[in-house]
Design a protein around this motif. Structure first.
Motif, PDB file in Angstrom:
ATOM      1  N   TYR A   1       0.831  -1.204   0.000  1.00 38.44           N
ATOM      2  CA  TYR A   1       0.000   0.000   0.000  1.00 38.44           C
ATOM      3  C   TYR A   1       0.869   1.258   0.000  1.00 38.44           C
ATOM      4  N   LYS A   2       1.915   1.267   0.823  1.00 39.60           N
ATOM      5  CA  LYS A   2       2.801   2.437   0.879  1.00 39.60           C
ATOM      6  C   LYS A   2       3.510   2.650  -0.449  1.00 39.60           C
ATOM      7  N   GLU A   3       3.951   1.573  -1.088  1.00 38.87           N
ATOM      8  CA  GLU A   3       4.628   1.703  -2.386  1.00 38.87           C
ATOM      9  C   GLU A   3       3.685   2.279  -3.443  1.00 38.87           C
ATOM     10  N   LYS A   4       2.444   1.784  -3.482  1.00 42.97           N
ATOM     11  CA  LYS A   4       1.482   2.282  -4.465  1.00 42.97           C
ATOM     12  C   LYS A   4       1.135   3.745  -4.200  1.00 42.97           C
ATOM     13  N   THR A   5       0.963   4.098  -2.923  1.00 38.94           N
ATOM     14  CA  THR A   5       0.653   5.479  -2.570  1.00 38.94           C
ATOM     15  C   THR A   5       1.806   6.401  -2.954  1.00 38.94           C
ATOM     16  N   LYS A   6       3.044   5.973  -2.692  1.00 38.74           N
ATOM     17  CA  LYS A   6       4.212   6.780  -3.042  1.00 38.74           C
ATOM     18  C   LYS A   6       4.323   6.943  -4.553  1.00 38.74           C
TER      19      LYS A   6
ATOM     20  N   ASP B   1       4.251  10.480  -6.371  1.00 37.97           N
ATOM     21  CA  ASP B   1       5.398  10.910  -7.174  1.00 37.97           C
ATOM     22  C   ASP B   1       5.000  11.204  -8.616  1.00 37.97           C
ATOM     23  N   LYS B   2       3.964  10.512  -9.125  1.00 37.75           N
ATOM     24  CA  LYS B   2       3.511  10.738 -10.492  1.00 37.75           C
ATOM     25  C   LYS B   2       2.872  12.123 -10.626  1.00 37.75           C
ATOM     26  N   ILE B   3       2.260  12.600  -9.544  1.00 40.47           N
ATOM     27  CA  ILE B   3       1.569  13.890  -9.573  1.00 40.47           C
ATOM     28  C   ILE B   3       2.553  15.064  -9.488  1.00 40.47           C
ATOM     29  N   ILE B   4       3.669  14.872  -8.794  1.00 40.09           N
ATOM     30  CA  ILE B   4       4.632  15.959  -8.586  1.00 40.09           C
ATOM     31  C   ILE B   4       5.231  16.389  -9.916  1.00 40.09           C
ATOM     32  N   ILE B   5       5.256  17.693 -10.145  1.00 42.75           N
ATOM     33  CA  ILE B   5       5.833  18.253 -11.368  1.00 42.75           C
ATOM     34  C   ILE B   5       7.293  18.606 -11.086  1.00 42.75           C
ATOM     35  N   ARG B   6       8.180  18.051 -11.871  1.00 42.12           N
ATOM     36  CA  ARG B   6       9.612  18.323 -11.698  1.00 42.12           C
ATOM     37  C   ARG B   6       9.996  19.523 -12.562  1.00 42.12           C
ATOM     38  N   ASN B   7      10.574  20.545 -11.947  1.00 45.00           N
ATOM     39  CA  ASN B   7      11.031  21.727 -12.683  1.00 45.00           C
ATOM     40  C   ASN B   7      12.486  21.533 -13.081  1.00 45.00           C
TER      41      ASN B   7
END
Length: 106
Positions: free
Chosen positions: A31-36, A40-46
């Motif tokens: 569950y923690k791996e899937k949540t992470k 992480d997929k949502i975070i936009i990397r500048n």
């Protein structure tokens, strides 16, 4: 004889509880791996390059340190990378035309 049978039953119960606990730990890890991964997929990397102008806004997060230099004072200092946004020079504002909509006449 009853003590021996009761001892074996007790050992089986303890092993069953350990298996249940291990399954719970494994489920929590998955569950923690899937949540992470979802987070992480949502975070936009500048991506910033050296000498690029950026805007710095106020925030209290301390996630990623980036070293920047002031143009006026030439002083270098580290800031949180999440506080930086790209600065666009020659940005032109467009005139927005306002259209008023009226109720349809019956």
């Amino acid at each position: 004889m009853e003590m021996e049978i009761a001892g074996r039953a007790r050992k089986l119960d303890i092993q069953e509880l350990e298996e249940i606990r291990n399954d719970a730990y494994e489920n929590a890890r998955v569950y923690k791996e899937k949540t992470k991964a979802f987070h992480d997929k949502i975070i936009i990397r500048n991506q910033f390059s050296i000498k690029q102008k950026v805007l710095l806004y106020d925030s209290t997060l301390k996630i990623l340190a980036v070293e920047i230099q002031s143009e006026e004072t030439r002083k270098c200092f580290k800031v949180n990378g999440q506080r930086l946004k790209p600065f666009y020079e020659n940005f032109q504002m467009h005139i927005i035309e306002k259209i008023v909509l009226e109720e349809p006449k019956i």
